[in-house]
Motif scaffolding. Structure first.
Motif, PDB file in Angstrom:
ATOM      1  N   GLN A   1      13.468 -35.604  -5.787  1.00  0.00           N
ATOM      2  CA  GLN A   1      12.211 -36.727  -5.724  1.00  0.00           C
ATOM      3  C   GLN A   1      10.816 -36.182  -5.137  1.00  0.00           C
ATOM      4  O   GLN A   1       9.651 -36.231  -4.914  1.00  0.00           O
ATOM      5  CB  GLN A   1      12.609 -37.538  -4.839  1.00  0.00           C
ATOM      6  N   LEU A   2      11.754 -35.235  -3.935  1.00  0.00           N
ATOM      7  CA  LEU A   2      10.578 -34.130  -3.441  1.00  0.00           C
ATOM      8  C   LEU A   2       9.618 -33.548  -3.640  1.00  0.00           C
ATOM      9  O   LEU A   2       8.816 -33.514  -4.025  1.00  0.00           O
ATOM     10  CB  LEU A   2      11.133 -33.705  -1.588  1.00  0.00           C
ATOM     11  N   LEU A   3      10.433 -32.072  -5.279  1.00  0.00           N
ATOM     12  CA  LEU A   3       9.814 -31.594  -5.899  1.00  0.00           C
ATOM     13  C   LEU A   3       9.101 -32.210  -6.475  1.00  0.00           C
ATOM     14  O   LEU A   3       7.629 -31.720  -6.933  1.00  0.00           O
ATOM     15  CB  LEU A   3      10.434 -30.603  -5.793  1.00  0.00           C
ATOM     16  N   GLY A   4       9.751 -33.668  -7.033  1.00  0.00           N
ATOM     17  CA  GLY A   4       8.415 -34.040  -8.363  1.00  0.00           C
ATOM     18  C   GLY A   4       7.526 -34.663  -7.227  1.00  0.00           C
ATOM     19  O   GLY A   4       6.624 -34.327  -7.951  1.00  0.00           O
ATOM     20  N   ASN A   5       7.391 -35.857  -6.228  1.00  0.00           N
ATOM     21  CA  ASN A   5       6.301 -36.303  -5.616  1.00  0.00           C
ATOM     22  C   ASN A   5       5.336 -34.784  -5.004  1.00  0.00           C
ATOM     23  O   ASN A   5       3.921 -35.031  -5.516  1.00  0.00           O
ATOM     24  CB  ASN A   5       6.398 -36.800  -4.110  1.00  0.00           C
ATOM     25  N   LEU A   6       5.900 -33.827  -4.950  1.00  0.00           N
ATOM     26  CA  LEU A   6       4.798 -32.974  -4.499  1.00  0.00           C
ATOM     27  C   LEU A   6       4.032 -32.247  -5.819  1.00  0.00           C
ATOM     28  O   LEU A   6       2.508 -31.988  -6.178  1.00  0.00           O
ATOM     29  CB  LEU A   6       5.423 -30.825  -4.015  1.00  0.00           C
ATOM     30  N   GLY A   7       4.989 -32.273  -6.745  1.00  0.00           N
ATOM     31  CA  GLY A   7       4.203 -31.258  -8.269  1.00  0.00           C
ATOM     32  C   GLY A   7       3.280 -32.428  -8.659  1.00  0.00           C
ATOM     33  O   GLY A   7       2.047 -32.112  -9.463  1.00  0.00           O
ATOM     34  N   LYS A   8       3.275 -34.153  -8.930  1.00  0.00           N
ATOM     35  CA  LYS A   8       2.441 -35.030  -8.983  1.00  0.00           C
ATOM     36  C   LYS A   8       1.171 -34.997  -8.427  1.00  0.00           C
ATOM     37  O   LYS A   8       0.269 -34.777  -8.822  1.00  0.00           O
ATOM     38  CB  LYS A   8       3.471 -36.269  -9.226  1.00  0.00           C
TER      39      LYS A   8
ATOM     40  N   SER B   1      -3.674 -24.972 -13.900  1.00  0.00           N
ATOM     41  CA  SER B   1      -2.469 -24.621 -12.865  1.00  0.00           C
ATOM     42  C   SER B   1      -1.798 -24.466 -12.051  1.00  0.00           C
ATOM     43  O   SER B   1      -2.727 -25.069 -11.171  1.00  0.00           O
ATOM     44  CB  SER B   1      -2.151 -22.698 -13.420  1.00  0.00           C
ATOM     45  N   VAL B   2      -0.722 -25.376 -12.036  1.00  0.00           N
ATOM     46  CA  VAL B   2       0.710 -25.871 -10.966  1.00  0.00           C
ATOM     47  C   VAL B   2       0.987 -25.013 -10.122  1.00  0.00           C
ATOM     48  O   VAL B   2       2.363 -24.364 -11.404  1.00  0.00           O
ATOM     49  CB  VAL B   2       0.691 -27.566 -10.726  1.00  0.00           C
ATOM     50  N   ASP B   3       1.353 -23.844  -9.241  1.00  0.00           N
ATOM     51  CA  ASP B   3       2.182 -22.437  -9.319  1.00  0.00           C
ATOM     52  C   ASP B   3       3.696 -23.503  -8.005  1.00  0.00           C
ATOM     53  O   ASP B   3       2.910 -23.608  -6.831  1.00  0.00           O
ATOM     54  CB  ASP B   3       1.650 -21.445  -8.230  1.00  0.00           C
ATOM     55  N   PHE B   4       4.993 -22.878  -8.753  1.00  0.00           N
ATOM     56  CA  PHE B   4       5.698 -23.225  -7.687  1.00  0.00           C
ATOM     57  C   PHE B   4       6.407 -21.806  -7.126  1.00  0.00           C
ATOM     58  O   PHE B   4       6.624 -21.024  -7.714  1.00  0.00           O
ATOM     59  CB  PHE B   4       6.725 -24.011  -8.324  1.00  0.00           C
ATOM     60  N   SER B   5       6.602 -21.419  -5.686  1.00  0.00           N
ATOM     61  CA  SER B   5       7.042 -20.722  -5.199  1.00  0.00           C
ATOM     62  C   SER B   5       8.349 -20.638  -4.374  1.00  0.00           C
ATOM     63  O   SER B   5       8.031 -20.761  -3.748  1.00  0.00           O
ATOM     64  CB  SER B   5       6.347 -19.276  -5.110  1.00  0.00           C
ATOM     65  N   LEU B   6       9.454 -19.513  -5.056  1.00  0.00           N
ATOM     66  CA  LEU B   6      10.652 -19.916  -4.057  1.00  0.00           C
ATOM     67  C   LEU B   6      10.809 -18.284  -3.489  1.00  0.00           C
ATOM     68  O   LEU B   6      10.576 -17.484  -3.800  1.00  0.00           O
ATOM     69  CB  LEU B   6      11.732 -20.062  -4.866  1.00  0.00           C
TER      70      LEU B   6
END
Length: 821
Positions: free
Chosen positions: A704-711, A722-727
């Motif tokens: 839910q947290l990652l989805g809210n940040l991505g949305k 583009s939208v970038d996720f990095s771990l």
């Protein structure tokens, strides 16, 4: 017939040698009576005057007897003790010769009387005896004079050398070694000389020659103990023949050198022993009388030089001390913050220090008394010019001591200063007047401060009387010094009843919590704020009121702690209003929770029905389109209701509940990105990850947290970007960054971006839908996991949300937030 034996016996009675022996006592009595009339013999004891004469008379008698027995007699080997004793006693040569002349006269006179009394025809024999006697006596006088002269010359040379050794040196340590060196060189048999000076009851080595390598300089001896101590105690010379083995010698340097003869002499001054000097020899077992006499003479001269050095040192010290005191006095006068002015007996100014110059505005100059008032601008307290006789310095010259006098001075720049001072006459040791001294200080600032303090206290009293809050000041012993009416009403006592009473006396048992707090403020100097308490006042006994107390240290300008100040504010209305607002907010949020929960059931029915219609075969296209719109809208309402429920839990339920279990953050991010791509066709979402991302989290809440940040990133970034996720693996924690391009979040919105019902609307962003609770829920989920969330947004770098999560999350108990803010 003449009896030759009888005649022989009678002739023997008339022999001069026999007569001298038989009448020695009468001869010595006659001689003592005659010689005592000489001035130089007055201070001699009878032993010192007489002890050597019996031996001298015996020797003279033996020489005279040679007339009868044959042979030649002489006094060549006669001991020189008589001449040396007389030299040691201060005789001159004439006095010594006079002694011998008197002795001869006494003998001849007594002998003549004897011969006449007994009758003797053998005068020729008697005359020959007299001639022999005179010749012998002259030889004795010559020998005595010779020895006296030789000893005196040697002594004078030694004393001259000693004087030369001390010449130009005033310090003992500078000339004492030279003196001792002269003593050592003057006597052939002497190979060591040591001088010990007295310090209290100890004799300490001050100088030594011949014992430099034996540690002699460290040796000391108590008066009355040991060789030197006995000499000092008995105040007389003392001699040893085997010093190296004698137990009375405690100086290891002397014993180690194998010293035989050791002779010590006390140094006397004013009837007191000031030290001991001794000479030693490794070759001789006994010193000659002449050597001992010479040593005593040199020690006597050395004593005089030591005393002179001491007196000179004391004189120098006294002069230096006087000069130092003079300089100190000058420094005190010059550096004093008080004005110091001195006048001589005629009233002319002689001293005018820097403080006086600064006070008057001009430098020192000699001014006669008649010009004092005009020159120095002296005024009375009412600023009237002072009369000459009113000036305190003039009054001091009239033998008056003036204390705490006050006057004013008009400076050259026109300013007026107020002074306070004292004046006193100065007297010489002979009682005559030397002048007068004035000591004054500028009291202008102090008087101004006192006036300012008086005005300040008046303002403070006015403030205390009119202030709507309670005010009080307590001294370091926690006694009330000042209290206003407002605080007096709160405490239920009058203002006067507070004054001088302690906190315990005013509050009784209620002071238990207040006294430690006030003492903490006094000890640490820290301000204590916001302590709230409740109670009732006397005029409204049934009405509960609320107050907030602030307590702060009160300091003087120099930092001294004067006490504690108290400010008590009535917050009853504010407390009641806060309670009403709290109840309103709680009602609103509970209402939202109830509504959100109860709306789920009809929404679920709508979704089920709409999905059922979509699965119905043969449904017209128009109805299918309507059914899909119903499903889309219902799903959006479900999400909104979910957000409202999470918001309600965050506000009222102690935080969003989580259920941690082993999860892989990389897999979870992949799933979230796939869901976002399916709902946002045409948008590019990228994931980068390096490291290990296994941990214990609630996967549903993290999704839910990652989805809210991505949305959020998709909604507020350009459609073609583009939208970038990095771990990032950080060991005990992981870091997640979600980055998007586009316009930055406005600066005024950044501080409150995670507050509920906030939306960062930008002119370049496409339309979004929602309640503005997404980021609030993101922060609540992060906190529930023990993590943090932050954002950085600039026009150049874009917007980046950074999430940090510990790998292990402890499940929060029911009703707890499970996170720390």
């Amino acid at each position: 017939m003449v009896n030759h034996d009888t005649v022989g016996v009678q002739a023997e009675h008339f022999r001069l040698g026999t007569f001298i022996r038989a009448h020695r006592t009468r001869i010595l009595e006659d001689w003592e009576a005659s010689v005592r009339r000489l001035p130089c013999t007055q201070g001699l004891s009878r032993p010192r005057l007489m002890d050597h004469l019996p031996d001298l008379l015996e020797r003279i008698a033996n020489v005279v007897d040679k007339v009868h027995t044959g042979g030649h007699g002489s006094l060549e080997r006669m001991p020189e003790v008589h001449a040396l004793e007389r030299l040691d006693s201060g005789y001159d040569l004439d006095a010594v010769a006079e002694e011998y002349a008197l002795l001869r006269a006494c003998i001849l006179q007594r002998y003549g009387e004897y011969v006449e009394a007994h009758g003797d025809s053998s005068m020729a024999v008697a005359m020959r005896e007299v001639v022999s006697f005179n010749r012998t006596f002259d030889e004795a006088v010559s020998a005595a004079v010779s020895r006296y002269t030789r000893a005196r010359e040697r002594t004078l040379v030694a004393l001259d050398r000693i004087s030369e050794a001390a010449l130009g040196a005033e310090e003992l340590d500078a000339f004492l070694p030279r003196l001792l060196r002269v003593m050592l060189e003057t006597t052939e048999a002497v190979d060591s000389v040591t001088l010990m000076l007295r310090e209290g009851e100890l004799l300490k080595v001050r100088a030594s020659v011949g014992l430099e390598h034996g540690g002699a300089h460290d040796f000391s001896e108590r008066v009355g103990e040991g060789f030197c101590g006995v000499i000092a105690a008995e105040q007389r010379p003392f001699e040893l023949r085997s010093a190296a083995t004698d137990p009375r010698v405690r100086d290891e340097a002397l014993r180690a050198r194998g010293t035989h003869a050791l002779y010590g002499v006390p140094l006397m001054y004013g009837g007191e022993v000031i030290g001991v000097a001794h000479m030693g020899s490794r070759t001789a077992v006994e010193f000659s009388n002449e050597d001992k006499l010479l040593f005593r003479a040199m020690v006597s001269r050395a004593t005089i030089l030591i005393i002179q050095a001491w007196l000179s040192a004391r004189e120098h010290a006294a002069r230096a001390e006087a000069e130092e005191r003079k300089q100190q006095l000058q420094l005190i006068i010059e550096q004093s913050s008080d004005a110091i002015i001195m006048a001589d007996a005629q009233g002319v100014m002689r001293v005018f220090n820097t403080a006086a110059e600064q006070l008057h505005g001009f430098g020192f100059k000699e001014v006669p008394p008649s010009e004092w008032s005009g020159t120095y601008g002296l005024l009375t307290l009412d600023e009237r010019p002072m009369k000459f006789e009113e000036v305190c310095l003039y009054r001091a010259l009239q033998n008056e001591v003036v204390t705490e006098d006050r006057w004013k001075v008009r400076r050259l720049d026109g300013s007026v200063r107020t002074l306070i001072g004292t004046a006193a006459p100065l007297w010489r040791p002979d009682g005559s007047l030397a002048g007068a001294v004035l000591n004054a200080r500028d009291e202008t600032e102090r008087l101004d401060r006192e006036r300012e303090q008086t005005e300040t206290l008046a303002l403070l009293d006015s403030l205390l009387a009119t202030a709507p809050v309670g005010l009080a000041f307590l001294d370091p012993s926690l006694r009330f010094v000042r209290t206003n009416e407002a605080l007096a009403e709160i405490n239920g006592l009058s203002v006067d009843a507070h004054r001088g009473r302690t906190v315990e006396e005013v509050f009784g048992e209620r002071a238990e919590w207040l006294v430690p707090l006030l003492r903490h403020v006094l000890e640490t100097g820290e301000v204590y704020r916001g302590d709230e308490f409740s109670g009732c006042i006397a005029r409204e006994p049934g009405a509960l009121r609320h107050w907030v107390g602030d307590y702060f240290p009160v300091r003087a300008r120099d930092g001294r702690m004067l006490g504690v100040g108290c400010v008590v504010v009535d917050v009853t209305e504010r407390t009641l209003q806060e309670e009403r607002l709290r109840q309103t907010a709680e009602f609103r949020e509970r209402f939202l929770g109830v509504v959100s929960h109860d709306l789920r059931n009809p929404l679920n029915a709508i979704l089920l029905s709409a999905n059922g219609l979509l699965r119905t075969e043969g449904l017209p296209a128009t109805h299918t389109k309507l059914a899909r719109r119903i499903v889309t809208s219902a799903e959006r309402m479900v999400r909104m209701i979910g957000e409202l429920l999470d918001f309600t839990r965050g506000r009222l339920g102690g935080g969003i509940p989580i259920q941690p279990r082993p999860s892989n953050l990389r897999l979870l991010c992949n799933q979230v990105l796939e869901e976002l791509e399916s709902s946002h066709p045409g948008r590019e979402l990228r994931l980068t990850a390096e490291g290990q991302f296994q941990g214990e989290w609630d996967p549903d809440r993290l999704a839910q947290l990652l989805g809210n940040l991505g949305k959020n990133a998709l909604d507020y970034s350009p459609l073609g970007s583009s939208v970038d996720f990095s771990l990032h693996d950080e060991g005990e924690a992981v870091r997640v960054e979600v980055h998007n391009g586009g316009p930055p979040i406005p600066l005024d919105l950044l501080p409150n971006i995670f507050e509920p019902f906030r939306r960062a609307v930008s002119g370049d962003a496409h339309s979004t839908s929602g309640l503005g609770l997404g980021l609030f829920i993101v922060e609540q989920i992060a906190q529930a996991h023990g993590g943090t969330i932050g954002v950085h947004s600039t026009s150049d770098a874009g917007t980046c949300f950074t999430l940090r999560l510990p790998r292990k999350t402890h499940e929060a108990p029911p009703g707890a937030s499970g996170a720390s803010s």
